[in-house]
Scaffold this motif. Structure first.
Motif, PDB file in Angstrom:
ATOM      1  N   THR A   4       0.800  -1.154  -0.039  1.00 39.18           N
ATOM      2  CA  THR A   4       0.005  -0.017  -0.020  1.00 39.18           C
ATOM      3  C   THR A   4       0.985   1.343  -0.145  1.00 39.18           C
ATOM      4  O   THR A   4       1.939   1.332   0.649  1.00 39.18           O
ATOM      5  CB  THR A   4      -0.803  -0.176   1.199  1.00 39.18           C
ATOM      6  OG1 THR A   4      -0.058   0.119   2.439  1.00 39.18           O
ATOM      7  CG2 THR A   4      -1.951  -1.067   1.203  1.00 39.18           C
ATOM      8  N   ILE A   5       0.416   2.284  -0.740  1.00 39.66           N
ATOM      9  CA  ILE A   5       1.138   3.559  -0.618  1.00 39.66           C
ATOM     10  C   ILE A   5       0.055   4.538  -0.244  1.00 39.66           C
ATOM     11  O   ILE A   5      -1.066   4.867  -0.729  1.00 39.66           O
ATOM     12  CB  ILE A   5       1.543   4.114  -2.225  1.00 39.66           C
ATOM     13  CG1 ILE A   5       2.521   2.980  -2.407  1.00 39.66           C
ATOM     14  CG2 ILE A   5       2.144   5.195  -2.239  1.00 39.66           C
ATOM     15  CD1 ILE A   5       3.128   3.099  -4.055  1.00 39.66           C
ATOM     16  N   GLN A   6       0.451   5.143   0.925  1.00 42.78           N
ATOM     17  CA  GLN A   6      -0.679   6.252   1.665  1.00 42.78           C
ATOM     18  C   GLN A   6       0.057   7.660   0.988  1.00 42.78           C
ATOM     19  O   GLN A   6       1.177   8.092   1.120  1.00 42.78           O
ATOM     20  CB  GLN A   6      -0.450   6.303   3.035  1.00 42.78           C
ATOM     21  CG  GLN A   6      -1.115   7.116   3.708  1.00 42.78           C
ATOM     22  CD  GLN A   6      -2.778   6.496   3.819  1.00 42.78           C
ATOM     23  OE1 GLN A   6      -2.981   5.498   3.804  1.00 42.78           O
ATOM     24  NE2 GLN A   6      -3.715   7.331   4.034  1.00 42.78           N
ATOM     25  N   LEU A   7      -1.013   8.155   0.229  1.00 43.12           N
ATOM     26  CA  LEU A   7      -0.715   9.606  -0.096  1.00 43.12           C
ATOM     27  C   LEU A   7      -1.621  10.803   0.905  1.00 43.12           C
ATOM     28  O   LEU A   7      -2.801  10.313   1.417  1.00 43.12           O
ATOM     29  CB  LEU A   7      -1.453  10.192  -1.464  1.00 43.12           C
ATOM     30  CG  LEU A   7      -0.646   9.267  -2.647  1.00 43.12           C
ATOM     31  CD1 LEU A   7      -1.318   9.508  -4.023  1.00 43.12           C
ATOM     32  CD2 LEU A   7       0.806   9.523  -2.642  1.00 43.12           C
ATOM     33  N   VAL A   8      -0.865  11.729   1.283  1.00 51.36           N
ATOM     34  CA  VAL A   8      -1.428  12.729   2.152  1.00 51.36           C
ATOM     35  C   VAL A   8      -0.829  13.928   1.396  1.00 51.36           C
ATOM     36  O   VAL A   8       0.361  14.399   1.332  1.00 51.36           O
ATOM     37  CB  VAL A   8      -0.939  12.760   3.482  1.00 51.36           C
ATOM     38  CG1 VAL A   8      -1.524  14.035   4.330  1.00 51.36           C
ATOM     39  CG2 VAL A   8      -1.299  11.336   4.063  1.00 51.36           C
ATOM     40  N   ASP A   9      -2.077  14.847   1.116  1.00 55.19           N
ATOM     41  CA  ASP A   9      -1.351  16.165   0.580  1.00 55.19           C
ATOM     42  C   ASP A   9      -0.556  16.129  -0.740  1.00 55.19           C
ATOM     43  O   ASP A   9       0.386  17.071  -0.601  1.00 55.19           O
ATOM     44  CB  ASP A   9      -0.892  17.193   1.544  1.00 55.19           C
ATOM     45  CG  ASP A   9      -1.993  17.550   2.786  1.00 55.19           C
ATOM     46  OD1 ASP A   9      -3.176  17.491   2.268  1.00 55.19           O
ATOM     47  OD2 ASP A   9      -1.566  17.825   3.818  1.00 55.19           O
TER      48      ASP A   9
END
Length: 230
Positions: free
Chosen positions: A212-217
């Motif tokens: 999983t790759i978590q993107l934030v802003d």
């Protein structure tokens, strides 16, 4: 090291002078991985998918997919790239209601110039494998949501793409149909298909993804190997 199917290097995308939708993102995805892109609305998930699909261009940085510099392609070359390299599955199926199931599935191959006999056989094989061969002469409006998504997956696989992109593929489905499509994604990955899945649904990611790759802003906040839920 094995060459990645997808490689982004310092990719940013800004729209109309606002804050970046993606901000200096670098990542590599290898052949055979099933990767889920997670994050809240506005985190950059759809922008990332569009850049990989060649539907948008980065403001800076490079995007390579299966040896193709996608960020350098013009409009016509981008269309050829998608036909040859990428299969796409959408939340709302994007099937053509005035074409039969079989004709929807055959369309990408016809656009790519595949011989008609080969096109028909490939479509029949895919519809059989995905469990919807009995609907080949029906129109999409007669099918359930889960069946329509299976047809959409068959269409996406028609040209044997190196990469399958799925944007919220269970988002418009009821629970039972969503579980059906979830199992389909797992089966495709087990057969060796490289998959990038954009979703808000952590349970779907846990079931289908090996990473999983978590993107934030617009930035990568976490990149995590997963033990899939069986």
């Amino acid at each position: 090291m094995t060459e990645p199917v997808i490689e982004l290097h310092e990719v940013s995308r800004r729209y109309d002078g606002g804050p970046p939708a993606l901000d200096s993102v670098s990542l590599r995805i290898a052949a055979g991985e099933a990767v889920a892109i997670l994050g809240p609305s506005g985190s950059g998930k759809s922008t990332l998918l569009n850049l990989v699909a060649g539907l948008d261009r980065p403001s800076s940085g490079t995007v390579s997919v299966d040896g193709v510099r996608v960020d350098e392609l013009g409009e016509a070359a981008s269309a050829r790239y998608r036909r040859a390299k990428v299969g796409m599955v959408f939340q709302f199926f994007n099937l053509l209601d005035d074409l039969t199931v079989a004709d929807n599935v055959m369309l990408p191959a016809q656009l790519a110039g595949m011989a008609r006999d080969q096109t028909r056989q490939r479509a029949a094989d895919l519809l059989g494998k995905l469990g919807v061969a009995q609907h080949s002469r029906a129109y999409p409006g007669r099918l359930s949501g889960g069946e329509r998504q299976r047809v959409a997956v068959a269409r996406a696989l028609m040209n044997r793409p190196a990469l399958l992109l799925a944007d919220e593929p269970t988002g418009a489905l009821d629970t039972a149909s969503g579980e059906d499509v979830q199992q389909l994604i797992k089966d495709l990955h087990a057969d060796g298909q490289t998959i990038v899945l954009v979703t808000h649904d952590l349970a779907l990611a846990r079931a289908c993804a090996t990473r999983t790759i978590q993107l934030v802003d617009g930035r990568v906040a976490a990149d995590t190997a997963m033990n899939r839920v069986r």
